[in-house]
Design a protein around this motif. Structure first.
Motif, PDB file in Angstrom:
ATOM      1  N   ALA A   1       1.764   8.909   0.873  1.00  0.00           N
ATOM      2  CA  ALA A   1       1.086   8.314   2.031  1.00  0.00           C
ATOM      3  C   ALA A   1       1.082   6.793   1.926  1.00  0.00           C
ATOM      4  N   GLU A   2       0.878   6.258   0.726  1.00  0.00           N
ATOM      5  CA  GLU A   2       0.890   4.811   0.535  1.00  0.00           C
ATOM      6  C   GLU A   2       2.290   4.246   0.760  1.00  0.00           C
TER       7      GLU A   2
ATOM      8  N   ARG B   1       4.819   5.647   2.571  1.00  0.00           N
ATOM      9  CA  ARG B   1       5.301   5.851   3.937  1.00  0.00           C
ATOM     10  C   ARG B   1       4.387   5.219   4.984  1.00  0.00           C
ATOM     11  N   GLY B   2       3.175   4.945   4.595  1.00  0.00           N
ATOM     12  CA  GLY B   2       2.242   4.351   5.543  1.00  0.00           C
ATOM     13  C   GLY B   2       1.554   5.359   6.448  1.00  0.00           C
ATOM     14  N   ARG B   3       1.750   6.617   6.204  1.00  0.00           N
ATOM     15  CA  ARG B   3       1.064   7.659   6.996  1.00  0.00           C
ATOM     16  C   ARG B   3       0.778   8.859   6.071  1.00  0.00           C
ATOM     17  N   PRO B   4      -0.263   9.624   6.402  1.00  0.00           N
ATOM     18  CA  PRO B   4      -0.635  10.761   5.542  1.00  0.00           C
ATOM     19  C   PRO B   4       0.395  11.890   5.597  1.00  0.00           C
TER      20      PRO B   4
ATOM     21  N   PRO C   1       1.235  15.588   6.208  1.00  0.00           N
ATOM     22  CA  PRO C   1       0.575  16.652   6.979  1.00  0.00           C
ATOM     23  C   PRO C   1       0.171  17.841   6.092  1.00  0.00           C
TER      24      PRO C   1
END
Length: 190
Positions: free
Chosen positions: A49-50, A52-55, A57
């Protein structure tokens, strides 16, 4: 003079106790592995997530399920290990009682010890409620209907039963009689 050996001295009993303990260890190990996997998955999900900048799923839900399920399995395994130790101690002090098993309901059984006479009003079978939480264990016991089993007390109102060929022990508690009590009459024939 016949000496009655404690149930724990029987080779079948030792093997059945080992089978029960092995199952408990599998539950405990599986639960611990699930929790460790949850921690590792959580760390990887946070790292991804860090980067890629997104959580990621569903990662959070999977982690929660693994932690809750793993903790439950580990708790069940610890309880079964404690029960196996208590049973081993209790079976070292009492002999097996042999008799017939009668199924009285989905998880209710009646044990008729050797010498039991159903027509003698002073004889009562030992009525038990299985404490198994799994359907397959309950079905294994139900398949013994009318067969010879061994039963031993392992505490106040607590019993263990097994039979030749079964790889484990089954726990049971004394069952209360139904609200509809016997009136002293046994069933009539005809």
């Amino acid at each position: 003079m016949d000496t009655v050996l404690p149930a724990a001295d029987d080779p079948h009993t030792r093997a059945a106790l080992e089978g029960y303990r092995a199952g408990a260890l599998r539950w405990l190990a599986g639960g611990v592995i699930a929790v460790v996997l949850a921690v590792l998955l959580g760390a990887v999900a946070i790292s991804l997530a860090e980067d890629r900048g997104r959580p990621v799923p569903l990662a959070g839900m999977v982690v929660v399920v693994l932690v809750v399920g793993g903790a439950g399995a580990a708790f069940a395994g610890l309880g079964a290990l404690a029960r196996a130790l208590r049973w081993r101690r209790a079976l070292g002090a009492v002999p097996w009682q042999r008799g017939l098993l009668r199924i009285a309901g989905p998880a209710i059984v009646a044990f008729e010890p050797e010498g039991y006479d159903e027509w003698d009003p002073t004889h009562e079978p030992v009525r038990l409620r299985l404490v198994s939480t799994s359907v397959w264990r309950t079905r294994q016991v139900q398949e013994l209907d009318g067969g010879e089993v061994r039963l031993a007390p392992v505490g106040t109102g607590q019993w263990v039963l097994t039979a030749e060929g079964l790889p484990t022990l089954y726990g049971a508690r004394s069952a209360r009689r139904s609200a509809r009590r016997d009136t002293g009459e046994r069933g009539s024939c005809g």
